[in-house]
Structures are given as C-alpha cells and as structure tokens.
Design a protein around this motif. Sequence first.
Motif, mmCIF file in Angstrom:
data_model
loop_
_atom_site.group_PDB
_atom_site.id
_atom_site.type_symbol
_atom_site.label_atom_id
_atom_site.label_comp_id
_atom_site.label_asym_id
_atom_site.label_seq_id
_atom_site.Cartn_x
_atom_site.Cartn_y
_atom_site.Cartn_z
ATOM 1 N N THR B 431 0.802 -1.224 0.000
ATOM 2 C CA THR B 431 0.000 0.000 0.000
ATOM 3 C C THR B 431 0.836 1.277 0.000
ATOM 4 O OG1 THR B 431 -0.124 -0.063 2.385
ATOM 5 C CG2 THR B 431 -1.986 -1.031 1.195
ATOM 6 N N ALA B 432 2.157 1.110 0.056
ATOM 7 C CA ALA B 432 2.993 2.309 0.065
ATOM 8 C C ALA B 432 4.273 2.051 -0.721
ATOM 9 C CB ALA B 432 3.335 2.706 1.498
ATOM 10 N N THR B 455 7.179 9.584 -0.178
ATOM 11 C CA THR B 455 6.480 8.378 0.216
ATOM 12 C C THR B 455 5.068 8.422 -0.346
ATOM 13 O OG1 THR B 455 7.703 8.535 2.267
ATOM 14 C CG2 THR B 455 5.930 6.930 2.192
ATOM 15 N N LYS B 457 1.519 6.920 -0.120
ATOM 16 C CA LYS B 457 0.727 6.093 0.778
ATOM 17 C C LYS B 457 -0.687 6.004 0.251
ATOM 18 C CE LYS B 457 3.071 7.022 5.106
ATOM 19 N NZ LYS B 457 3.061 7.993 6.200
ATOM 20 N N GLY B 458 -1.400 4.969 0.678
ATOM 21 C CA GLY B 458 -2.812 4.857 0.309
ATOM 22 C C GLY B 458 -3.033 4.171 -1.021
ATOM 23 N N ILE B 496 -3.724 9.195 -2.589
ATOM 24 C CA ILE B 496 -2.299 8.920 -2.464
ATOM 25 C C ILE B 496 -1.581 10.170 -1.975
ATOM 26 C CG2 ILE B 496 -0.195 8.265 -3.692
ATOM 27 C CD1 ILE B 496 -1.892 6.418 -5.366
ATOM 28 N N GLU B 497 -0.893 9.987 -0.875
ATOM 29 C CA GLU B 497 -0.292 11.131 -0.212
ATOM 30 C C GLU B 497 1.185 11.183 -0.594
ATOM 31 O OE1 GLU B 497 0.911 12.058 4.397
ATOM 32 O OE2 GLU B 497 -0.480 10.419 3.936
#
Lengths: 170, 618
Positions: B431-432, B455, B457-458, B496-497
């Motif tokens: 997921t990352a 990074t 994430k999500g 997505i971060e």
Amino acid sequence: MTQNYFEIFNVPMQFKIDLNRLQQSYRIIQAEIHPDKFVSASQIEKNESLKKSTEVNDAYQTLKNPIKRARYLIKINLNSEENNSTLPPSFLIQQMEWEEHLESISEQKSELEKFQLLIDGEYQKNLNSLESVCDKDKNWDIAMEMLNEIQFIDKLNSRIIQQINLVESK
Amino acid sequence: MALLQISEPGKSTMPHEHRLAVGIDLGTTNSLIASVISGAVSILEQGNKERLLPSVVHYSSSNPLVGSEAKNLQIKDPTNTISSVKRLIGKNLSDIDTKFYSLDLKDDDGVIGIQTDQGIKNPVEVSSEILKKLKETAEKSLGNELYGAVITVPAYFDDAQRQATKDSAKLAGINVLRLINEPTAAAVAYGLDQNKEGNFVIFDLGGGTFDVSILNLSKGIFEVQATHGDANLGGDDYDQVVFEWLCKSNKINVTDSKIKQKLFALSREIKEALTDKDSIKINEIVNEKINIQCELSQHEFEEITKELTKKTISSTLHALRDAELSVSQIQGVVMVGGSTRMLCIQNAVKEFFKQPLLNNLNPDEVVALGAAQQANILAGNTNDNLLLLDVIPLSLGIETMGEIVERIIPRNSTLPVSLGQEFTTYKDGQTAMIVHVVQGERDLVKDCRSLAKFTLKGIPPLIAGVAKILVTFQVDADGLLSVSAKELSTGIQSKIEVKPSYGLSDEKIKQMLEDSFNLADEDKESRALSEAKTEALQLCEMVENAIKKDSNLLNKKELNLLQKNLIELRKLLDSSDRDNIERTTKLLNDNSQSFAAKRMDRSIHKALTGKSVGSLEI
C-alpha cells in the motif's frame, strides 16, 4: 486540449515543418499563457496557466526535435506506440564497426571530432530519407525502422560529444 | 472607483496603483536591491548610502545585526558572525566540508544548524535576516509597502537550494513574484537597455559560483537555450590560490584561524589590485614571526590560476554544444559578477569568442537591475512585452534497481515542464512505496544530488504488479519541483499522499513564521479571516469579469451555477464566518475550473489567428 501538437501550433501535419513558423507560434502562445502573465491572478488561473504552459512546452519540444517529431507522427498514423521492428543485419554490422572505432580513438580529441562530423553527416543523410518516407511514401512501418537506426546514430553522436567534453576537461 | 472595469481576461482583476516591486540579488558576499522608479531602474541605497549590503549576519544580542555592522565583527567574533550563508542554504551537513568554516555547524533535523550565542540558526533564517533588511531599505526609501520581489538565484542552484531561498523570503514576509536565474536577470538588464536581438552568452563569475547561459533574444522574448556551470567555482577560489602562493613563497605554515583570516583578506586585496596593475609588491607584517615580502605580477597570477580559468572556458564550450551553436553564431558576450573584473578572465573569454565583451553595466549591479525590471513587469506596472523562457539547469531522475538513475526530465528543458512515470507494486497487498528523486547528470545515484524521497501512501491493496501508479513530476516557472500521484487501475486518485523529505517541512516554516510574528491566538484568527476574504474577493472578481467577457463559453446550467455561487460568496464577504467563506470559495473555485480552461484555449486561438491574419479582428 483535444488538439494534436501540429494543430496547437497551426502547422501542417507532416515531417518537414517550418521551424521558424513553429517557433513563432510557440512564442505567441507562451506570451499569452505563461505563468509570468498570471503572477497577480487568482489561484484558478495560475493553475490553468501552469498546466497549459507545460503542455505547450511539451508539444513544442516534441515537434522541434526531428526524432521526437517523427515518433509522434508515426504514433498518430499507426495509432499505436508499439515498436516491433528490428534493425537489419547490415546496420548491425555498421553499428559494431562504429563502436570499435570509437573505442580505438577514445582519447584523441582531433580524431573524435572528425568522427563526430562523419556521424553527423550520417544523421543528416538518414533524416532526409526519413522525410521522404514520411511525407511522400507515407509508409509508417518503414519509417519506424528508419527511426530506430537514426535514434542509434543520434545516441552515438551524443556519446562522442560527451567523450570530447571528457577529454577536454582532463 | 471607476464604474466600468474592463480588463484582459485573467491578467489583472482591476486597474491598480503603481505597486512597489523590487529585484533582489541575494549574493554570497553582497546583496543588492533595485526598483523601477518613474520608468528608470536604479539600485536602492542602504541607510549608510552604500549600494551593496554585505551578506553577513551577526548574532550576539537578541536583535541580529546585518550588513557592514555585522561584517566589522567578523574577525573579532567569528563564531557569531555568519557570512557566505548562500553556500550553506538548501544543503545537508554531509554536503559541505566543515573545516572551511569558522562556524560551529551541526545537523539540525536534516538541515544545517549554526550554533550562535542566540541559539541554533539555520541558513533559511539567516538569509531571511538579510532579506528583511533589504525589504526595510526599500520601504523606507520608497515610502510604500512592498508588493513583491523577484529574487535571483544562480542558474546552477538545485531544487532544494531554490526552495530554501523561497522559504527565507516567506519568512521575511516577502511575496515572491518569481525566482529567476542570475544570468537571465543580467540578460534582461542588457537586452532591455540596448534592444538587442540574437544569441547572447552570459558569463557570470561571482564570489562562489560560476554560471554560463546562452539566450536567444527576439522581440522581447528571452529564450534560454542552454546553461552550464559550477556551483563551487568563484572568486574565492582565486583568493585561495593566491593564499597558497603567499604561504609557499614566504615559507609559512598557518594553523591559527585568525591569521588565516588575515592572510585570506590580504590575498583578496592582492587579487583586486591586479585588476588595474601589471604587478603588485606586498610588504606586510602579519605578526612578530610572519613578515611577508614578495611581488606578484599579472602574468604570474594568470599562470597560478590557469586551471580555474580553464574550467570556466570548458563549461562555456559545453553550454555552446548543448545549445547547438558555434562561436561565430554568438552576437554578444555579457560579463556579470565581480570576479569578471579579473583581467585573466576577460582575456580568456575575449580570446575564446573573438569579440569585445559587453561590460558597460556594473557587473556587481546588473543582476539586481534586471531582476527589478522583471519585477516591475510581473507586478503589472508596465505594458512592456517581455517574456522569460528559462530552463531547468540539471536533469531530474529517479532511483531504480541497482541504484541506477533513470532520467525523467532532461536538463535544459524549458520551464514549466512535467513528466509522468508509471510505477507498479512488487508485493501482494502493498500500500505504500518510496520514490527517490535525484538531480544531476551522472548515472549512479551516489554521484547525483539526492533531492527528496517521496512516500506514496494509500495505494489500494492489490496483487503485485496490478496497481498502476502514475507519478507526475511538475517543475514550475520558479524551477521548483512538486510531485503528485494517482492510481490508475482503480481510479483512486487523490488519496495517495506525497510527502517530501528534504529541507524544512511546511509545518516548520509555518512555525518559524508564527514565531517571528509572535501573534496571539485571536490575532492569528483575524489574520486568517482577512486572508480568506481577500482570496474570496479576488476569485469573485475574476469569475465576474470572466462571465462578462466570455459567458458564451458556458451553457445555461453552468452559468446559473456560477452565478448562484457568486451571490452566495458575495453575501458571505460581509460576515466573519471563515469556515463558510473558505468552503464556498472552494466550491466556486471547483465549479469555475473548466471555464478557466476554456477561456485559456480561446485566448490561445485568438492570439494565433489574430497574429497570422494581421489586424482583421474586430
């Protein structure tokens, strides 16, 4: 923008294009939409200007460079980005000869410069043939094959220039 | 206020008074500020009538000293006196050789920290002190509040250095209209001054950096063709060579840092004296043990610094090749930076280009002058049609398997530029992931400058290789990078971060800003409310003007929606309901996005057809 790159700059959709006209159109458009023109505008316009200006830069770089322009033209006409063509054996032999030559003269500046002129000549010659294949014959499969050769020659050319820079800085 | 306000779409929301806009040359050794005043550009003098502000900050009491006052304390109190902070900005401790600094440097959470009697200071804070001082100068001498500034950076500055420079301006309370490259600013000063056309080389040798840029000038458009340089080559290196020569020819071995400082200052004096003398005799008693007596001729100076000069010429050649131009296609060579006063440099450049040099503008001032002219244009104070099309100086790449760099944006690409790259997951349910961005021309990650680790994430948990993440790298007109990402296979976009990991974080900047204002909570709230109102008002005016001009681009439903949003937001402007104002602003913003895009397309179309059919437009 649903226009293709040729339409953006209002130039005919073919390999041979008038680079002066392209540059002129490019500059007219950027003078209209560049983020510098929107420094005091609202965020929405800033975002839009950044997006458009980026797109126009990309389109310009693609059409300005003959290799990228040919690739783009082939992509539009073949409607695919796949590249299945292989290099003909005769070219592979030529390729090896050039590689060996570069190896043998890698420390001699004057020889490198001579070689660079030769390769540059090859590049120009091949571009001329590509132009006729694209604009007269409109044979996109052959164009793709030729493009692969030209691309190799172009890379070789920049490697020679890189080597000249290297020898010089020593 | 005028009854009728008609303005070009987007370009300005309303006619305005002359805005105080300045150009700032934030230099390694000295900084300058300039402005266009009633049509003429000039350097603004500091309180003591000096045109140059030494880029030195001294911290021993709570109010830092900036400029000459600080410089005077350099030898007496070297650990509290920070000079050449430009060499530290946007860098990590591991990027620099601490033994060259008389400062107490340490790692401060990823950025460099400088230990002073007033606590640890980072380079962004130190730079912001210099900028604050310059801002003060401008507001005092022009009697108006500063609207914004164009700040110059070396063309060779990487993303982290640019970001840090912008952060220091923010911290100084300066609205940055644009960061522009120093050589480009110089070109503006010369180009506007003399109405030039053609290919120009800007040769910029400063105290600590060297840049060479090649520009094409035509009808007010400045298009950078190529740029090259060395971020660690400048006049200081010539001082260093003279210093070594001094030590060698007088057989002295210096360890004491104060004596070293003295000899360095002497070396600089010798170098400067040689700009208008054939030879110089040195007779200096440093202390009871060291007595220097020797002579340095122009010719010998040229010999001992030959390698440095050669480096600049080799960079120049490189830039010419990148621009695919030969020496005979160059119409002019502009000399910028104090170090181009050295005769050995002038001779070498003249000989290389086989033509006289353009150096009639003061090389110390030309960058600030050009920046001020650009600031004046960006602020909308003039109708001069000028456009700078600058390039990214160093390639951007990402780390791939085996620590190899894959280039995504090649150097010398015209800004703004962006490129998308697809990534996939290599583990089930991943997921990352981390994307490592580097800047430089070499093939191995360790040979490039590490810019950031983002990074992501999500990412939706899927089987390995199924998720397709499109990462977009956007470099804006300031040369600053931002990264966004979306997952293509499931259409999950915004979740997505992206988190950058270099320099100062946004929170830290915000914290520093708040500390510097020292605001109470209610002040913070009223500040935030006033910011929200300004933004809302600006948006309302923009949309209203746009509707007036281009309502035929909208269908009835779209038009009604925008008008409804407008009425609502206009009403809220009289209230103090910040949440509601912000929410409605965002709504109007979202709803007018596609309208803005259509209008821009129309303006492109108009510009192109307008120019090609002449002035047939009604």
